[in-house]
Design a protein around this motif. Structure first.
Motif, PDB file in Angstrom:
ATOM      1  N   PHE A  13      -9.243   4.546   5.372  1.00 56.85           N
ATOM      2  CA  PHE A  13      -9.875   5.812   4.966  1.00 56.85           C
ATOM      3  C   PHE A  13     -11.153   5.603   4.144  1.00 56.85           C
ATOM      4  O   PHE A  13     -11.712   6.566   3.622  1.00 56.85           O
ATOM      5  N   ALA A  14     -11.629   4.357   4.020  1.00 52.27           N
ATOM      6  CA  ALA A  14     -12.759   4.102   3.123  1.00 52.27           C
ATOM      7  C   ALA A  14     -13.987   4.924   3.498  1.00 52.27           C
ATOM      8  O   ALA A  14     -14.652   5.516   2.628  1.00 52.27           O
ATOM      9  N   SER A  15     -14.308   4.996   4.801  1.00 54.44           N
ATOM     10  CA  SER A  15     -15.508   5.732   5.213  1.00 54.44           C
ATOM     11  C   SER A  15     -15.365   7.225   4.942  1.00 54.44           C
ATOM     12  O   SER A  15     -16.365   7.912   4.691  1.00 54.44           O
ATOM     13  N   TYR A  16     -14.121   7.726   4.963  1.00 57.87           N
ATOM     14  CA  TYR A  16     -13.892   9.147   4.657  1.00 57.87           C
ATOM     15  C   TYR A  16     -14.264   9.437   3.208  1.00 57.87           C
ATOM     16  O   TYR A  16     -14.994  10.396   2.916  1.00 57.87           O
ATOM     17  N   PHE A  17     -13.791   8.610   2.279  1.00 55.39           N
ATOM     18  CA  PHE A  17     -14.090   8.828   0.860  1.00 55.39           C
ATOM     19  C   PHE A  17     -15.590   8.697   0.604  1.00 55.39           C
ATOM     20  O   PHE A  17     -16.165   9.486  -0.150  1.00 55.39           O
ATOM     21  N   LEU A  18     -16.227   7.719   1.237  1.00 62.02           N
ATOM     22  CA  LEU A  18     -17.664   7.536   1.030  1.00 62.02           C
ATOM     23  C   LEU A  18     -18.464   8.694   1.615  1.00 62.02           C
ATOM     24  O   LEU A  18     -19.498   9.088   1.058  1.00 62.02           O
ATOM     25  N   ILE A  77      -9.515  16.764   0.712  1.00 59.96           N
ATOM     26  CA  ILE A  77     -10.344  16.869  -0.486  1.00 59.96           C
ATOM     27  C   ILE A  77     -11.101  18.182  -0.374  1.00 59.96           C
ATOM     28  O   ILE A  77     -12.053  18.297   0.399  1.00 59.96           O
ATOM     29  N   ASP A  78     -10.652  19.194  -1.105  1.00 58.96           N
ATOM     30  CA  ASP A  78     -11.305  20.499  -1.078  1.00 58.96           C
ATOM     31  C   ASP A  78     -12.505  20.476  -2.018  1.00 58.96           C
ATOM     32  O   ASP A  78     -12.363  20.177  -3.212  1.00 58.96           O
ATOM     33  N   GLY A 189     -14.446  25.156   7.021  1.00 59.94           N
ATOM     34  CA  GLY A 189     -14.250  23.898   7.730  1.00 59.94           C
ATOM     35  C   GLY A 189     -15.525  23.351   8.348  1.00 59.94           C
ATOM     36  O   GLY A 189     -16.261  24.056   9.041  1.00 59.94           O
ATOM     37  N   VAL A 190     -15.796  22.050   8.117  1.00 62.23           N
ATOM     38  CA  VAL A 190     -16.945  21.360   8.704  1.00 62.23           C
ATOM     39  C   VAL A 190     -16.456  20.055   9.326  1.00 62.23           C
ATOM     40  O   VAL A 190     -15.768  19.272   8.673  1.00 62.23           O
ATOM     41  N   LEU A 191     -16.814  19.828  10.593  1.00 65.30           N
ATOM     42  CA  LEU A 191     -16.444  18.598  11.286  1.00 65.30           C
ATOM     43  C   LEU A 191     -17.529  17.549  11.090  1.00 65.30           C
ATOM     44  O   LEU A 191     -18.721  17.857  11.207  1.00 65.30           O
ATOM     45  N   LEU A 227     -12.416  14.425  11.867  1.00 66.99           N
ATOM     46  CA  LEU A 227     -12.504  14.518  10.416  1.00 66.99           C
ATOM     47  C   LEU A 227     -13.030  15.898  10.033  1.00 66.99           C
ATOM     48  O   LEU A 227     -14.128  16.284  10.419  1.00 66.99           O
ATOM     49  N   LYS A 228     -12.213  16.643   9.288  1.00 67.11           N
ATOM     50  CA  LYS A 228     -12.597  17.989   8.843  1.00 67.11           C
ATOM     51  C   LYS A 228     -12.736  17.994   7.326  1.00 67.11           C
ATOM     52  O   LYS A 228     -11.805  17.645   6.604  1.00 67.11           O
ATOM     53  N   LEU A 229     -13.903  18.388   6.870  1.00 67.62           N
ATOM     54  CA  LEU A 229     -14.161  18.505   5.435  1.00 67.62           C
ATOM     55  C   LEU A 229     -14.136  19.976   5.059  1.00 67.62           C
ATOM     56  O   LEU A 229     -14.792  20.796   5.705  1.00 67.62           O
TER      57      LEU A 229
END
Length: 373
Positions: A13-18, A77-78, A189-191, A227-229
């Motif tokens: 998940f490293a790239s997700y957090f970055l 992560i909202d 929601g943003v992809l 990946l949805k932010l």
């Protein structure tokens, strides 16, 4: 500090957090208020990356509600931003990663009274000007409440006198209630993906802003492993930004709200007194009727220091005005409190989320190949 990076590396998940950290940094540089909310505040990695403001070590927050080796789904992560500038944030994300890698999430748009009147009126060959007048007369309510509104709302009294003139219009309007009419942009929601996004999901422009919008809803994109932010527009963030701007305009002093420390010394007793008085309408998270009642009846909120009171506010948030909850019964002394160690609490949190993954296999882990590089 060693445990969290180990879990993040275990899941890849490293790239997700970055990526989330990059978005938060961009938003801050734009001068827009931003904050992380939810279980992500318990992550030390989130804090060190600047995603979450609260220090989980200082406050004793649990990371396992957010992330564990037994929880396979991508952690949420909202990100709360100013509601008045949410679309600016969307544009910044698209500019950062490119329109071929970013798309907003769609959601079903269902019939409400105004849309129902316009479509039914057109089907009945009514005069367009008459359709427009009737539709605009109604407030934004459910279509099923059309006739009830005619009977009860004073502003519709004149229209109610003409109700027989429109025949079956009202019956047909109410029959359309909650039926799908189309798709619209989801409010948060943003992809984010790599250059293969457009081959994974059909995309269309949104009305007005023209943002690229996936025709899949939030559940579909989770099934696809995209990946949805969640970027949520919060009115309280806008209100805080406006208050800071007004103080600067009137007093010439720029206040950095994120730099204020309410948990040292005397804290902010006047603000806390106001919270205890339950005069919190318009305050995010503590303005519902149940929580207003809870705030006014929690006598243990009498401490002046916010570092003690903050935990009571969290308890009040958990209570949700439900006196039958164990924490409430134990607070009143009507139920014995069991002894739980920090380690047993960690295991219970991780186990509960693991069960959730087993029971809901559709929420599979994210496809690592589509994470932004």
């Amino acid at each position: 500090m060693h445990q969290e990076p180990d879990i993040i590396a275990h899941h890849g998940f490293a790239s997700y957090f970055l990526t989330v950290a990059q978005v938060v940094d961009d938003v801050r540089r734009m001068g827009i208020r931003v904050a992380a909310r939810g279980s992500g505040a318990g992550s030390l990695v989130n804090h060190l990356l600047g995603i979450a403001h609260a220090d989980p070590v200082e406050h004793g927050l649990l990371m396992e509600r957010f992330l564990s080796k037994r929880r396979l789904v991508l952690p949420d992560i909202d990100v709360d931003v100013e509601s008045a500038r949410r679309l600016e944030v969307y544009r910044a994300i698209i500019d950062r990663f490119g329109s071929e890698r970013v798309a907003t999430v769609s959601m079903p748009e269902t019939y409400r009274v105004r849309h129902a009147i316009r479509d039914v009126g057109a089907a009945l060959s009514m005069d367009p000007a008459d359709i427009d007048r009737v539709a605009k007369s109604f407030p934004h309510i459910r279509a099923r409440d059309a006739r009830a509104a005619l009977d009860e709302l004073p502003e519709l009294r004149q229209l109610a006198e003409e109700r027989e003139k429109y025949g079956k219009l009202w019956e047909l309007v109410e029959a359309l209630d909650a039926l799908p009419r189309g798709i619209a942009m989801h409010p948060c929601g943003v992809l984010l993906s790599d250059a293969s996004l457009l081959s994974r999901t059909p995309v269309m422009p949104t009305s007005g802003e023209g943002f690229p919008m996936s025709q899949f809803d939030k559940d579909d994109v989770e099934d696809l492993g995209l990946l949805k932010l969640d970027v949520l527009g919060v009115r309280m963030q806008s209100a805080m930004a406006h208050a800071v701007a007004e103080v600067e305009r009137v007093a010439g002093e720029r206040i950095d709200l994120d730099a204020l420390d309410f948990e040292r010394g005397e804290g902010d007793p006047e603000t806390y007194r106001l919270i205890r008085s339950a005069e919190t309408l318009g305050c995010f998270q503590i303005e519902s009727p149940g929580l207003l009642y809870c705030l006014s009846h929690c006598r243990f909120l009498a401490r002046r220091k916010l570092h003690g009171g903050a935990h009571r506010l969290l308890g009040c948030r958990v209570l949700r005005s439900q006196p039958g909850l164990p924490c409430s019964r134990r607070r009143r002394g009507s139920e014995a409190a069991g002894r739980r160690t920090r380690e047993s609490t960690r295991e219970r949190c991780a186990g509960r989320h693991a069960d959730r993954v087993v029971d809901a296999p559709r929420n599979g882990s994210v496809d690592q190949s589509v994470l932004p590089s």
